[in-house]
Write an enzyme that holds these catalytic residues in place. Sequence first.
Site, PDB file in Angstrom:
ATOM      1  N   VAL A 199       0.652  -1.145   0.232  1.00  0.00           N
ATOM      2  CA  VAL A 199      -0.450  -0.171  -0.213  1.00  0.00           C
ATOM      3  C   VAL A 199       0.964   1.668  -0.006  1.00  0.00           C
ATOM      4  O   VAL A 199       1.504   1.641   0.688  1.00  0.00           O
ATOM      5  CB  VAL A 199      -0.708   0.162   1.464  1.00  0.00           C
ATOM      6  CG1 VAL A 199      -1.977   1.320   1.326  1.00  0.00           C
ATOM      7  CG2 VAL A 199      -1.823  -1.206   1.560  1.00  0.00           C
ATOM      8  N   ASP A 200       0.778   2.412  -1.290  1.00  0.00           N
ATOM      9  CA  ASP A 200       1.514   3.218  -1.064  1.00  0.00           C
ATOM     10  C   ASP A 200       0.515   4.290  -1.761  1.00  0.00           C
ATOM     11  O   ASP A 200       0.401   4.415  -3.004  1.00  0.00           O
ATOM     12  CB  ASP A 200       3.070   3.121  -2.430  1.00  0.00           C
ATOM     13  CG  ASP A 200       3.892   4.080  -2.582  1.00  0.00           C
ATOM     14  OD1 ASP A 200       3.839   5.015  -1.415  1.00  0.00           O
ATOM     15  OD2 ASP A 200       4.804   4.409  -3.055  1.00  0.00           O
ATOM     16  N   SER A 201       0.401   5.383  -0.874  1.00  0.00           N
ATOM     17  CA  SER A 201      -0.262   7.022  -0.872  1.00  0.00           C
ATOM     18  C   SER A 201       0.588   8.129  -1.690  1.00  0.00           C
ATOM     19  O   SER A 201      -0.150   8.357  -2.528  1.00  0.00           O
ATOM     20  CB  SER A 201      -1.131   7.210   0.400  1.00  0.00           C
ATOM     21  OG  SER A 201      -0.189   7.410   1.463  1.00  0.00           O
ATOM     22  N   SER A 340       7.050   4.706  -7.395  1.00  0.00           N
ATOM     23  CA  SER A 340       6.527   4.165  -5.186  1.00  0.00           C
ATOM     24  C   SER A 340       6.969   5.250  -5.055  1.00  0.00           C
ATOM     25  O   SER A 340       8.418   5.733  -5.165  1.00  0.00           O
ATOM     26  CB  SER A 340       7.765   3.140  -4.434  1.00  0.00           C
ATOM     27  OG  SER A 340       7.738   2.970  -3.612  1.00  0.00           O
TER      28      SER A 340
END
Length: 406
Positions: A199-201, A340
Site C-alpha cells: 500500500v503506497d499512497s 513508489s
Amino acid sequence: MELTFLNDLGQSFVIEIDPGMELENVMALLEVESGIPVNEQSISFEGRELTNTKATMRALGVTDNAMLVIRRRVQVAGRSAEQDAEMMRLQILGDPQLMRQLHETNPEIAAAALTDPARFAELLRQTRARQVEAEHELDRLNADPFDVESQRRIEEAIRQQAVMENLEHALEYSPEAFGRVTMLYIPVEVNGHPVKAFVDSGAQQTIMSPECAEACGLMRLVDKRFAGIARGVGTAKILGRVHSAQMKLADLHLACSFTIMEGRDVDLLFGLDMLKAHQACIDLEKNVLRIQGREVKFLAEHELPDKARIMESGGPEDQPPATSSGAVGSSSQPQHFPGSGSTLGGPPAAGVGRGAPAAGAAAVQTRYPEEHINTLMGLGVSREVAISTLDAAGGNIDVAASLLFS
C-alpha cells in the site's frame, strides 16, 4: 561550575559543583556517578594529578567547563599493565550495570571483555593513548587563542559535541526513531491468485509486475497502446495497462485497473488511484486499511514477502531496469520499483527516494582509509559521524578519536 570527568573506558560524568567545594567532596560525588571508591580514585587535570584532597577546586586551578580524567588507582604494587587491564576486565564482568553501559558506549570493548582478554587489554591501551593524545591536543589548541586554524578546530569540536549530545538525547527520549519501519502490506486476491500488495499512497497509479500479471492470468488483457517509460527515481518500461480486473480484499470484490511495469521489488503496488476510487483510509493507530466499512489488518514483519524483507534489511539490490532500447541504465544508484512515492511520467527527482543517498555515500568512502573509519565506528558511532569527525580532525585518526570523547 560544571565539570566533565572521563574514565579509561571513554565514559563521561558531568557534575555541577560550587567552586569552593573541596576535592574530597567532589570525589565522594564521583563515587556515586562512576562507581569508583574514593580511595581508588586518581583525578588528573591538565596532565597533573590532584592529590590535595582538602584543597578547593578553585585553589587547584580548576575552572568552569574543565575536563578532568578519573582513573581507578591500582592498589597492588608492581602490577603490570596487563594485570591492570585484567583486573579492570574482571571488575566489569562482575558489575552487570557497568557491562550494560559499556555495551551502549563501546560495544567492541564490551565484547572483548567477555571473550578475548588480550584484545580487551589492547583496546584499553589504545583508548588510554587516545585520551592522552586528546589532552595534549586540547592543550595545543588552547595554547594560542589567536590561531585561526586552532579556533576553527575547537569550533568544530564543539559542534561535534553538540551533535553527539543531540544523538544521546534522541537515543534516550525517542529511541523508536532508530528502529526499522515495516512497510504496509495487505493480503489480496487478483483473479483468485493470492498476492501481498504494497500500500503506497505516494504512487499515482496501481502497478503490477509482469511476473505477477502472468501468475494472475492478466497478460492476455494488457493494452499495449499504454506502453511507455515511467520516470521517477530512475526509469522503467511500462508494458501496458489492464483496464479492469477483479481484486478481492477481505470479503469485498473490487474492480481495479493495473499498470503493468517492469520491476522486481514489488509484485503489486496498491496506489493512490485505487485508494481514492474506493475511499480507503490508512489507519496507523489501529494498523489497518479501512475500506468500505471493512478493516484489513496490515501484515506483520514476518508475513512480508521475501523481496520486502531483503529490501528492508539492506540486502543486495536489484540491477537497474532496462530502458526502452533494452540497455541497462548506467546510473550508479540502486533502482527500486519505479512509481513508489514518485510521479509516473514526471521528471526524475534528483536526490529523492530510497536509492538517492547511495551515490553520495560512495563518494566519501575513499576519502579516508576504511580501517580509520572502522576504528571510529568501533567506538560506538555511526559511519556518518565517523567520517564527519575525521573531517573535523583533518584526517588524523588519533585526533578524531579524541574529539569523540571531548
